[in-house]
Motif scaffolding. Structure first.
Motif, PDB file in Angstrom:
ATOM      1  N   VAL A   1       0.832  -1.203   0.000  1.00 10.50           N
ATOM      2  CA  VAL A   1       0.000   0.000   0.000  1.00 10.50           C
ATOM      3  C   VAL A   1       0.862   1.246   0.000  1.00 10.50           C
ATOM      4  N   ALA A   2       1.882   1.281   0.840  1.00 13.61           N
ATOM      5  CA  ALA A   2       2.740   2.464   0.934  1.00 13.61           C
ATOM      6  C   ALA A   2       4.076   2.043   1.514  1.00 13.61           C
ATOM      7  N   ASP A   3       5.119   2.757   1.131  1.00 15.29           N
ATOM      8  CA  ASP A   3       6.465   2.570   1.656  1.00 15.29           C
ATOM      9  C   ASP A   3       7.001   3.952   1.960  1.00 15.29           C
ATOM     10  N   GLN A   4       6.970   4.360   3.241  1.00 17.06           N
ATOM     11  CA  GLN A   4       7.216   5.747   3.623  1.00 17.06           C
ATOM     12  C   GLN A   4       8.204   5.829   4.774  1.00 17.06           C
ATOM     13  N   GLU A   5       8.843   6.987   4.855  1.00 17.99           N
ATOM     14  CA  GLU A   5       9.575   7.312   6.068  1.00 17.99           C
ATOM     15  C   GLU A   5       8.589   7.465   7.217  1.00 17.99           C
ATOM     16  N   ALA A   6       9.052   7.233   8.447  1.00 18.69           N
ATOM     17  CA  ALA A   6       8.149   7.246   9.589  1.00 18.69           C
ATOM     18  C   ALA A   6       7.475   8.594   9.764  1.00 18.69           C
ATOM     19  N   ALA A   7       8.205   9.690   9.533  1.00 14.98           N
ATOM     20  CA  ALA A   7       7.606  11.019   9.687  1.00 14.98           C
ATOM     21  C   ALA A   7       6.514  11.248   8.652  1.00 14.98           C
ATOM     22  N   ASP A   8       6.762  10.856   7.417  1.00 18.33           N
ATOM     23  CA  ASP A   8       5.731  11.008   6.382  1.00 18.33           C
ATOM     24  C   ASP A   8       4.532  10.123   6.687  1.00 18.33           C
ATOM     25  N   PHE A   9       4.778   8.922   7.144  1.00 22.55           N
ATOM     26  CA  PHE A   9       3.678   8.029   7.501  1.00 22.55           C
ATOM     27  C   PHE A   9       2.837   8.632   8.622  1.00 22.55           C
ATOM     28  N   ALA A  10       3.487   9.174   9.636  1.00 20.11           N
ATOM     29  CA  ALA A  10       2.748   9.760  10.755  1.00 20.11           C
ATOM     30  C   ALA A  10       1.940  10.972  10.318  1.00 20.11           C
ATOM     31  N   ARG A  11       2.496  11.764   9.423  1.00 22.27           N
ATOM     32  CA  ARG A  11       1.811  12.978   8.993  1.00 22.27           C
ATOM     33  C   ARG A  11       0.619  12.680   8.087  1.00 22.27           C
ATOM     34  N   THR A  12       0.738  11.654   7.262  1.00 24.91           N
ATOM     35  CA  THR A  12      -0.283  11.415   6.251  1.00 24.91           C
ATOM     36  C   THR A  12      -1.291  10.341   6.625  1.00 24.91           C
ATOM     37  N   ARG A  13      -0.945   9.420   7.547  1.00 28.33           N
ATOM     38  CA  ARG A  13      -1.816   8.274   7.767  1.00 28.33           C
ATOM     39  C   ARG A  13      -2.265   8.098   9.211  1.00 28.33           C
ATOM     40  N   LEU A  14      -1.692   8.849  10.144  1.00 30.39           N
ATOM     41  CA  LEU A  14      -2.135   8.752  11.524  1.00 30.39           C
ATOM     42  C   LEU A  14      -2.981   9.964  11.894  1.00 30.39           C
ATOM     43  N   ARG A  15      -3.818   9.767  12.846  1.00 33.10           N
ATOM     44  CA  ARG A  15      -4.738  10.818  13.278  1.00 33.10           C
ATOM     45  C   ARG A  15      -4.016  11.794  14.201  1.00 33.10           C
ATOM     46  N   PRO A  16      -3.945  13.073  13.839  1.00 33.74           N
ATOM     47  CA  PRO A  16      -3.245  14.037  14.704  1.00 33.74           C
ATOM     48  C   PRO A  16      -4.063  14.346  15.956  1.00 33.74           C
ATOM     49  N   ARG A  17      -3.370  14.827  16.975  1.00 31.43           N
ATOM     50  CA  ARG A  17      -4.017  15.181  18.227  1.00 31.43           C
ATOM     51  C   ARG A  17      -3.235  16.291  18.889  1.00 31.43           C
ATOM     52  N   VAL A  18      -3.834  16.886  19.905  1.00 28.11           N
ATOM     53  CA  VAL A  18      -3.164  17.879  20.741  1.00 28.11           C
ATOM     54  C   VAL A  18      -3.004  17.266  22.125  1.00 28.11           C
ATOM     55  N   ALA A  19      -1.751  17.130  22.577  1.00 29.13           N
ATOM     56  CA  ALA A  19      -1.463  16.601  23.906  1.00 29.13           C
ATOM     57  C   ALA A  19      -1.410  17.764  24.889  1.00 29.13           C
ATOM     58  N   VAL A  20      -2.218  17.700  25.940  1.00 26.94           N
ATOM     59  CA  VAL A  20      -2.329  18.775  26.923  1.00 26.94           C
ATOM     60  C   VAL A  20      -2.051  18.194  28.300  1.00 26.94           C
ATOM     61  N   ARG A  21      -1.236  18.915  29.070  1.00 29.24           N
ATOM     62  CA  ARG A  21      -1.011  18.549  30.468  1.00 29.24           C
ATOM     63  C   ARG A  21      -1.348  19.754  31.320  1.00 29.24           C
ATOM     64  N   THR A  22      -2.329  19.569  32.213  1.00 29.41           N
ATOM     65  CA  THR A  22      -2.818  20.670  33.038  1.00 29.41           C
ATOM     66  C   THR A  22      -3.321  20.121  34.366  1.00 29.41           C
ATOM     67  N   PRO A  23      -3.168  20.874  35.461  1.00 32.81           N
ATOM     68  CA  PRO A  23      -3.718  20.413  36.742  1.00 32.81           C
ATOM     69  C   PRO A  23      -5.238  20.520  36.806  1.00 32.81           C
ATOM     70  N   HIS A  24      -5.864  21.165  35.801  1.00 35.32           N
ATOM     71  CA  HIS A  24      -7.318  21.338  35.776  1.00 35.32           C
ATOM     72  C   HIS A  24      -7.861  20.651  34.527  1.00 35.32           C
ATOM     73  N   ALA A  25      -7.564  19.349  34.386  1.00 36.11           N
ATOM     74  CA  ALA A  25      -7.924  18.623  33.164  1.00 36.11           C
ATOM     75  C   ALA A  25      -9.435  18.558  32.976  1.00 36.11           C
ATOM     76  N   ALA A  26     -10.190  18.295  34.036  1.00 38.65           N
ATOM     77  CA  ALA A  26     -11.643  18.179  33.895  1.00 38.65           C
ATOM     78  C   ALA A  26     -12.269  19.515  33.500  1.00 38.65           C
ATOM     79  N   ARG A  27     -11.789  20.609  34.081  1.00 41.43           N
ATOM     80  CA  ARG A  27     -12.336  21.928  33.744  1.00 41.43           C
ATOM     81  C   ARG A  27     -12.030  22.301  32.303  1.00 41.43           C
ATOM     82  N   LEU A  28     -10.789  22.030  31.854  1.00 40.28           N
ATOM     83  CA  LEU A  28     -10.435  22.342  30.481  1.00 40.28           C
ATOM     84  C   LEU A  28     -11.221  21.484  29.496  1.00 40.28           C
ATOM     85  N   ALA A  29     -11.453  20.212  29.828  1.00 44.91           N
ATOM     86  CA  ALA A  29     -12.249  19.362  28.947  1.00 44.91           C
ATOM     87  C   ALA A  29     -13.666  19.897  28.819  1.00 44.91           C
ATOM     88  N   ASP A  30     -14.239  20.387  29.912  1.00 48.12           N
ATOM     89  CA  ASP A  30     -15.591  20.953  29.860  1.00 48.12           C
ATOM     90  C   ASP A  30     -15.617  22.226  29.013  1.00 48.12           C
TER      91      ASP A  30
END
Length: 655
Positions: free
Chosen positions: A207-236
């Motif tokens: 199907v594809a033969d890619q470098e890991a960075a290209d594979f991550a950018r094009t085929r994996l779902r991006p996300r935002v990683a957040v670290r906070t002491p008020h995780a429940a409030r920020l999620a709301d």
């Protein structure tokens, strides 16, 4: 470099191929992941590369197909499924047996147990190991001969996150010194996190033969990683703003202070937190999971003096970030592979084996002179370390010669309690049978000593010899210890000779032990032994030796032909039950040409004259062979040997 070209499986005619025209490569100095869903053909592709599966295509390991490599185990380290070892064998015994098969010193087993962190389990049975420890034993077996290429099928299956991180750190260490690593996985995040290159397949096709960075950018779902002491409030807050803007945002609470936000970006999350006064400690765009940190891998260094130290640091289980490649992770020192990743002119003398040193902060190599210190962090697209100035690594001493199969067979036989339990059972049954026969009477003295009643096809010692012979090849197919070299049991003349020699010696030892125990028991109970003088026991002893050796060899050859220990034992029992009656029918009746004067004619054919006193022993030996049992055994051995040669020696491997 590993190059797979046009791999295509050929199953039955009514089934489509599991792998079709698959072509890719795994470069030295890099970790390559073969990614696909379960059933996509990953394992079949590995088996095609190792020539274990019928199909088309070819795989080159540093320019040579596997069947052209004299010692495949020294070129390719393989882990397919669980460790194929006898459950009663110890970890150390299994690895030392594989050392004999690979032609490396037995001390290499202790070294690799230190490297993979199982030194404390050396006396544990293989059947009692957990999934994680089983994987470590498999890795130690794959690394024993210090191969250039590693082929691993789902190596992280069933492991905990920390063990997975350790495993991929070890693979990264092998690649950082110029080796090629190919592993299969069904986890896209694991592939992006742990590999330099990702080869994706589906339904057996590329199907594809890619470098890991290209594979991550094009085929994996991006996300935002957040670290906070008020995780429940920020999620709301993020949920309310997404509903107000009619956007789809998924918020996953990773722990008490960590959030993963899908469908947004750093700017939107940061602005929302600022507007509502939520304190944020970390905010980053990521693809994949960060994973657990990699624990340090035990160090390896040579015991020789005059070493040059160089630290090798690698990325371990770091997240692949969109647009940024692989992020840095904790530094991890790695074990030292050897011979194939250095200039032969700079190789140290043979015998400088590796010795594990967990407390050592660096990896040491013996070298003729001082070398520069190499320190770097390989990543996707980076030059392989062997292309830079890397100090020479120590060479694993090779142990070859004609005794290599013999060492392997001895370790295989005595690695479990089977021969000892068989001997104890045979001696006990033989003594009881001999006492019963002597008490009842009407049985010839030589058969009393052999514990062989007329109604029983074979005496206990002959059955035990046949069982040990049947296990010689039967265990190879049930627990294929040589699978890493070839995949099937190698049909090699050296290995067959070693098995015949060892099993024959064990059979004679078992027969001598049983006869001695019978004689001692008869003398103790009845006051005399059945046979006394040399003339009385010479001829029965010759028949006894031929019977035991013939049964053992028949078991070896039959189990090699039919690939089951039970089939080997059945072939041994078939000799007195089926073959002996046929031979008796052929031999019964008067002979038109008597063999009178055979010893004299045989003496005339000899190049040097022999003493006249030898004639009775020559005639005795031929009388033994002319007996129905002896003739049946000789005929069976000839047929089995021809069948073995027809079915097995057509292979292209050699021992």
């Amino acid at each position: 470099m590993l190059q797979a070209i046009g791999l295509t499986s050929t199953p039955r005619r009514d089934l489509p191929p599991l792998v079709e025209d698959l072509t890719f490569e795994a470069r030295p100095g890099a970790v390559t992941a073969l990614l696909g869903e379960p059933g996509s053909g990953k394992t079949t592709a590995l088996r095609l590369m190792l020539e274990l599966e019928p199909g088309r295509g070819i795989t080159y390991f540093r320019g040579r197909p596997l069947h052209r490599i004299p010692h495949p185990g020294r070129e390719v380290g393989v882990l397919l499924g669980d460790v194929p070892g006898h459950p009663a064998r110890t970890v150390r015994g299994q690895l030392r047996m594989l050392c004999a098969a690979a032609g490396v010193p037995a001390s290499r087993a202790d070294t690799m147990m230190e490297v993979v962190g199982i030194a404390g389990l050396r006396d544990q049975r293989l059947g009692s190991l957990s999934a994680g420890m089983d994987r470590r034993v498999g890795l130690a077996a794959a690394l024993l001969a210090d191969p250039c290429t590693l082929l691993l099928d789902e190596p992280a299956a069933g492991l905990q996150p920390r063990e997975r991180a350790w495993l991929h750190g070890l693979l990264r260490g092998h690649a950082s010194l110029g080796g090629a690593v190919l592993f299969t996985t069904a986890d896209a995040k694991e592939a992006a996190r742990s590999a330099d290159r990702v080869v994706s397949i589906a339904s057996g096709r590329l199907v594809a033969d890619q470098e890991a960075a290209d594979f991550a950018r094009t085929r994996l779902r991006p996300r935002v990683a957040v670290r906070t002491p008020h995780a429940a409030r920020l999620a709301d807050v993020l949920g309310r703003e997404a509903r107000a803007a009619q956007r789809t945002v998924e918020i996953v609470e990773e722990s008490g202070s960590r959030l993963s936000v899908y469908g947004s970006n750093c700017a939107e999350v940061g602005e929302a937190a600022f507007r509502h006064g939520v304190l944020v400690h970390q905010l980053a765009d990521e693809t994949g999971d960060s994973g657990a940190p990699v624990p340090p891998v035990p160090q390896a260094r040579t015991g020789a003096g005059g070493t040059v130290k160089a630290e090798v640091r690698i990325e371990a289980a770091a997240p692949v970030r969109a647009g940024a490649g692989a992020a840095g992770g904790p530094d991890t020192a790695v074990p030292v592979p050897s011979d194939h990743r250095q200039d032969p002119r700079s190789a140290p003398a043979a015998g400088a084996g590796l010795r594990a040193e967990p407390s050592s902060p660096a990896v040491s190599w013996p070298a003729p002179g001082a070398g520069p210190q190499a320190e770097g962090r390989p990543g996707p697209g980076a030059r392989p370390p062997h292309a830079r100035s890397v100090p020479p690594v120590s060479e694993v001493r090779r142990v070859g010669g004609p005794l290599r199969p013999l060492r392997y067979e001895l370790r295989r036989v005595f690695g479990t309690a089977t021969p000892f339990l068989t001997a104890a059972l045979v001696v006990a049954v033989s003594v009881l049978t001999a006492l019963v026969l002597a008490r009842a009477g009407h049985t010839p003295r030589d058969r009393v000593l052999a514990a062989w009643p007329d109604l029983v096809p074979l005496p206990p010692a002959a059955l035990g010899a046949g069982l040990l012979g049947a296990l010689a090849f039967g265990e190879e197919y049930r627990y294929p210890a040589l699978a890493a070299d070839r995949g099937t049991v190698p049909r090699r003349l050296g290995l067959l000779t070693a098995k015949l020699g060892v099993c024959g010696a064990l059979a004679l030892l078992l027969g001598a032990l049983a006869a001695a125990a019978d004689a001692a028991a008869l003398r103790l109970v009845f006051g005399r032994a059945p046979l006394g003088t040399w003339a009385e026991w010479a001829a029965p002893a010759a028949s006894w030796v031929g019977l035991l050796a013939g049964c053992a060899w028949a078991g070896v050859l039959a189990s090699a032909v039919f690939r089951f220990a039970s089939a080997g034992l059945a072939a041994v029992l078939a000799v007195p039950v089926m073959v002996v009656p046929l031979v008796r029918k052929v031999l019964e009746g008067p002979s038109a040409y008597p063999a009178t004067g055979f010893a004299g004619r045989l003496r005339g054919l000899a190049s040097a004259p022999w003493p006249a006193g030898v004639d009775p022993y020559v005639l005795g030996a031929f009388r033994v062979m002319a007996q129905p049992v002896g003739a049946a055994l000789a005929l069976s051995l000839m047929v089995l040997l021809c069948a073995y040669g027809f079915t097995g020696l057509r292979g292209r491997v050699r021992w």
